[in-house]
Design a protein around this motif. Structure first.
Motif, PDB file in Angstrom:
ATOM      1  N   GLU A  65      -7.424  43.917   8.991  1.00  0.00           N
ATOM      2  CA  GLU A  65      -7.065  44.710  10.151  1.00  0.00           C
ATOM      3  C   GLU A  65      -5.796  45.585   9.889  1.00  0.00           C
ATOM      4  O   GLU A  65      -5.844  46.841  10.486  1.00  0.00           O
ATOM      5  N   GLU A  66      -4.924  44.952   9.179  1.00  0.00           N
ATOM      6  CA  GLU A  66      -3.705  46.004   8.858  1.00  0.00           C
ATOM      7  C   GLU A  66      -4.285  47.189   7.813  1.00  0.00           C
ATOM      8  O   GLU A  66      -3.698  48.231   7.821  1.00  0.00           O
ATOM      9  N   MET A  67      -5.065  46.701   7.155  1.00  0.00           N
ATOM     10  CA  MET A  67      -5.450  47.758   5.854  1.00  0.00           C
ATOM     11  C   MET A  67      -6.138  48.916   6.820  1.00  0.00           C
ATOM     12  O   MET A  67      -5.952  50.076   6.237  1.00  0.00           O
ATOM     13  N   ALA A  68      -7.135  48.672   7.754  1.00  0.00           N
ATOM     14  CA  ALA A  68      -7.961  49.359   8.356  1.00  0.00           C
ATOM     15  C   ALA A  68      -6.911  50.353   9.119  1.00  0.00           C
ATOM     16  O   ALA A  68      -7.035  51.878   9.227  1.00  0.00           O
ATOM     17  N   LYS A  69      -6.064  50.013   9.819  1.00  0.00           N
ATOM     18  CA  LYS A  69      -5.071  50.633  10.673  1.00  0.00           C
ATOM     19  C   LYS A  69      -4.186  51.681   9.623  1.00  0.00           C
ATOM     20  O   LYS A  69      -3.757  52.720   9.973  1.00  0.00           O
ATOM     21  N   ALA A  70      -3.521  50.994   8.518  1.00  0.00           N
ATOM     22  CA  ALA A  70      -2.633  51.748   7.951  1.00  0.00           C
ATOM     23  C   ALA A  70      -3.439  52.768   7.209  1.00  0.00           C
ATOM     24  O   ALA A  70      -2.761  53.852   6.976  1.00  0.00           O
ATOM     25  N   GLU A  71      -4.508  52.408   6.437  1.00  0.00           N
ATOM     26  CA  GLU A  71      -5.187  53.529   6.052  1.00  0.00           C
ATOM     27  C   GLU A  71      -5.626  54.668   6.645  1.00  0.00           C
ATOM     28  O   GLU A  71      -5.860  55.861   6.178  1.00  0.00           O
ATOM     29  N   ALA A  72      -6.029  54.261   7.657  1.00  0.00           N
ATOM     30  CA  ALA A  72      -6.607  55.255   8.681  1.00  0.00           C
ATOM     31  C   ALA A  72      -5.560  56.447   9.052  1.00  0.00           C
ATOM     32  O   ALA A  72      -5.691  57.400   9.511  1.00  0.00           O
ATOM     33  N   ALA A  73      -4.163  55.734   9.070  1.00  0.00           N
ATOM     34  CA  ALA A  73      -2.870  56.556   9.528  1.00  0.00           C
ATOM     35  C   ALA A  73      -2.677  57.686   8.397  1.00  0.00           C
ATOM     36  O   ALA A  73      -1.750  58.300   8.671  1.00  0.00           O
ATOM     37  N   LEU A  74      -3.022  57.274   7.279  1.00  0.00           N
ATOM     38  CA  LEU A  74      -2.512  58.076   6.057  1.00  0.00           C
ATOM     39  C   LEU A  74      -3.122  59.705   6.054  1.00  0.00           C
ATOM     40  O   LEU A  74      -4.258  59.681   6.540  1.00  0.00           O
ATOM     41  N   PRO A  75      -2.529  60.434   5.409  1.00  0.00           N
ATOM     42  CA  PRO A  75      -3.185  62.025   5.445  1.00  0.00           C
ATOM     43  C   PRO A  75      -4.605  61.785   4.719  1.00  0.00           C
ATOM     44  O   PRO A  75      -4.717  60.973   3.963  1.00  0.00           O
ATOM     45  N   LYS A  76      -5.408  62.603   5.153  1.00  0.00           N
ATOM     46  CA  LYS A  76      -6.880  62.710   4.629  1.00  0.00           C
ATOM     47  C   LYS A  76      -6.900  62.666   3.106  1.00  0.00           C
ATOM     48  O   LYS A  76      -7.975  61.787   2.545  1.00  0.00           O
ATOM     49  N   GLU A  77      -6.127  63.107   2.331  1.00  0.00           N
ATOM     50  CA  GLU A  77      -6.029  63.388   0.964  1.00  0.00           C
ATOM     51  C   GLU A  77      -5.676  62.210   0.373  1.00  0.00           C
ATOM     52  O   GLU A  77      -5.872  62.013  -0.919  1.00  0.00           O
ATOM     53  N   GLN A  78      -5.007  61.168   0.983  1.00  0.00           N
ATOM     54  CA  GLN A  78      -4.498  60.084   0.522  1.00  0.00           C
ATOM     55  C   GLN A  78      -5.208  58.706   0.811  1.00  0.00           C
ATOM     56  O   GLN A  78      -5.299  57.893   0.199  1.00  0.00           O
ATOM     57  N   ARG A  79      -5.848  58.540   1.985  1.00  0.00           N
ATOM     58  CA  ARG A  79      -6.676  57.539   2.592  1.00  0.00           C
ATOM     59  C   ARG A  79      -7.857  57.181   1.632  1.00  0.00           C
ATOM     60  O   ARG A  79      -8.404  58.139   1.185  1.00  0.00           O
ATOM     61  N   ILE A  80      -8.265  56.155   1.921  1.00  0.00           N
ATOM     62  CA  ILE A  80      -9.833  55.835   1.448  1.00  0.00           C
ATOM     63  C   ILE A  80     -10.742  56.414   2.157  1.00  0.00           C
ATOM     64  O   ILE A  80     -10.871  56.708   3.214  1.00  0.00           O
ATOM     65  N   ASP A  81     -11.725  56.956   1.339  1.00  0.00           N
ATOM     66  CA  ASP A  81     -13.119  57.343   1.936  1.00  0.00           C
ATOM     67  C   ASP A  81     -14.048  56.426   2.175  1.00  0.00           C
ATOM     68  O   ASP A  81     -14.905  56.744   3.123  1.00  0.00           O
ATOM     69  N   VAL A  82     -13.966  55.186   1.728  1.00  0.00           N
ATOM     70  CA  VAL A  82     -15.028  54.056   1.859  1.00  0.00           C
ATOM     71  C   VAL A  82     -14.493  52.688   1.642  1.00  0.00           C
ATOM     72  O   VAL A  82     -13.452  52.631   0.694  1.00  0.00           O
ATOM     73  N   VAL A  83     -14.888  51.752   2.363  1.00  0.00           N
ATOM     74  CA  VAL A  83     -14.443  50.381   1.922  1.00  0.00           C
ATOM     75  C   VAL A  83     -15.449  49.649   1.559  1.00  0.00           C
ATOM     76  O   VAL A  83     -16.731  49.578   2.026  1.00  0.00           O
ATOM     77  N   THR A  84     -15.353  48.696   0.727  1.00  0.00           N
ATOM     78  CA  THR A  84     -16.396  47.800   0.203  1.00  0.00           C
ATOM     79  C   THR A  84     -16.256  46.379   0.836  1.00  0.00           C
ATOM     80  O   THR A  84     -14.925  46.041   0.721  1.00  0.00           O
ATOM     81  N   VAL A  85     -17.082  45.927   1.300  1.00  0.00           N
ATOM     82  CA  VAL A  85     -17.015  44.286   2.207  1.00  0.00           C
ATOM     83  C   VAL A  85     -17.647  43.439   1.214  1.00  0.00           C
ATOM     84  O   VAL A  85     -18.892  43.391   1.324  1.00  0.00           O
ATOM     85  N   VAL A  86     -16.860  42.610   0.585  1.00  0.00           N
ATOM     86  CA  VAL A  86     -17.341  41.455  -0.233  1.00  0.00           C
ATOM     87  C   VAL A  86     -16.907  40.095   0.132  1.00  0.00           C
ATOM     88  O   VAL A  86     -16.632  39.211  -0.768  1.00  0.00           O
ATOM     89  N   THR A  87     -16.975  40.016   1.345  1.00  0.00           N
ATOM     90  CA  THR A  87     -16.596  38.470   1.710  1.00  0.00           C
ATOM     91  C   THR A  87     -17.690  37.610   2.261  1.00  0.00           C
ATOM     92  O   THR A  87     -18.762  37.881   2.180  1.00  0.00           O
ATOM     93  N   PRO A  88     -17.569  36.421   2.330  1.00  0.00           N
ATOM     94  CA  PRO A  88     -18.457  35.391   2.975  1.00  0.00           C
ATOM     95  C   PRO A  88     -19.009  36.173   4.245  1.00  0.00           C
ATOM     96  O   PRO A  88     -18.385  36.924   4.955  1.00  0.00           O
TER      97      PRO A  88
END
Length: 383
Positions: A65-88
């Motif tokens: 949750e913290e990661m999604a919020k923090a990454e979305a708040a970054l400037p476009k050129e810095q934040r992640i373009d895609v997330v990989t989900v490898v949890t249970p």
């Protein structure tokens, strides 16, 4: 490579097999760069994993949750373009949901969710937020699977009649979940794995492989499911009769108590003119059989193969490619699709070839219908 696609990872902490597979696959073609992660429910383990991977400490997060919020708040050129989900499995839905709602593209391991309702919700969210969603049914990434698909579409087999697909394993033939095997522990736990073990883990790969190659959807099925290991809450063996569209009949077998088996996923497709056979443990070869002439063996990397097969090939004929490369083909295509979107273009047909959120929904429905059939001992319509 300039302008790499930046990605983050949820799960895949120290000792996690599949997380390392995803990282190797994503790195193979140089299109993607790992820059952020919440690798574990333990912040300490996330920090440890991040340090091993050489990530900046400010891109390591205590929760998804913290990661999604923090990454979305970054400037476009810095934040992640895609997330990989490898949890249970039980975390796939909440993790995917929060990143989709932040407008971040997703690559998710299968099964997509634990319930049909969750899968349908992700489909709605993907459409609403117009993001790219890929599901890692990695066996669709093998070049000779793509060739099989091409041959079926081109009519090489004639009209299809029968499909036999099997995925036997033997690693759960003993109660290893009670002996410290972490992978077995969560995969046999209904709270984390959902309603199914063998079907959710490997049966859905078999189901997806058939639909990918043939384009056929299941109309109804009859499942015989068993928990052979005493005390195990979820099935460890499943045998299905399947009716596909157009009167095509099938047999699907998924088992994790088939002693001595490793990962011999195999599919045979029989038509009126010819049949084909592909084996995951010999993935660089595709067999075609005819009623009136010798068997043909197609080999990966040769110019006589389709564009789709060769688009997923990296080395010359005779040099084996396998499991990591199949995953990498999904990551490569996702990266090329994201790049095309960024440039205001539509991705090419070959680049857009990866399992989607709709494939995820089909897989979850298959799991639940098969479990329902096994419990009620009757045919179940997929509709």
């Amino acid at each position: 490579m300039k302008n790499k696609i930046k990605y983050g990872m949820i799960g895949g902490g120290p000792g996690a097999f599949i997380g390392e597979v995803h990282r190797k696959a994503a790195a193979l073609d140089g299109h993607l760069e790992l820059v952020a992660g919440a690798f574990s429910s333990s912040p300490e383990m996330t920090q440890k994993m991040g340090e091993e991977l050489g990530l900046e400490s400010n891109r390591l997060y205590d929760s998804f949750e913290e990661m999604a919020k923090a990454e979305a708040a970054l400037p476009k050129e810095q934040r992640i373009d895609v997330v990989t989900v490898v949890t249970p499995n039980h975390l796939h839905f909440p993790v995917c949901k929060v990143f989709i709602e932040q407008g971040i593209n997703v690559v998710c391991d299968k099964p997509m969710t634990n319930t049909v309702e969750e899968a349908e919700e992700l489909c709605r969210l993907v459409e609403k937020h117009d993001i790219i969603f890929a599901l890692t049914h990695n066996y669709t990434g093998y070049p000779m699977v793509k060739e099989a698909r091409h041959l079926v579409k081109s009519g090489k087999l004639g009209s299809l009649r029968k499909i036999v697909v099997e995925y036997p394993q033997g690693w759960l033939s003993e109660p290893v979940e009670e002996q410290g095997n972490k992978q077995a522990k969560w995969r046999t736990d209904p709270q984390k794995a959902g309603v199914s073990a063998a079907l959710a883990d490997i049966g859905t790969h078999a189901e997806n492989l058939v639909e990918y190659i043939t384009g056929l959807k299941i109309e109804k099925l009859y499942a015989d499911t068993t928990s052979f290991v005493e005390g195990r809450a979820l099935e460890d063996d499943a045998n299905l009769l399947v009716h596909y569209e157009g009167g095509v009949k099938g047999i699907l077998y998924a088992s994790q108590i088939s002693v001595g088996e490793e990962n011999p996923l195999k599919i045979r497709i029989y038509g009126t003119e010819a049949s084909l056979e592909w084996k995951q443990e010999s993935p660089n070869f595709l067999s075609l059989k005819y009623p009136d002439r010798p068997e043909e063996i197609y080999k990966r990397g040769n110019p006589y193969l389709s564009d789709a097969a060769n688009f997923g090939t990296r080395v010359p004929p005779g040099h084996p490619e396998g499991f990591i490369e199949a995953f990498a083909n999904i990551y490569k295509n996702v990266a090329l699709t994201i790049k095309a979107r960024k440039e205001g273009n539509e991705p090419g047909v070959l680049a857009a070839d990866f399992p989607s959120v709709l494939d995820g929904l089909a897989g979850v429905k298959f799991i639940h219908k098969a479990v329902e059939s096994g419990k009620e001992n009757r045919w179940i319509d997929m509709g």
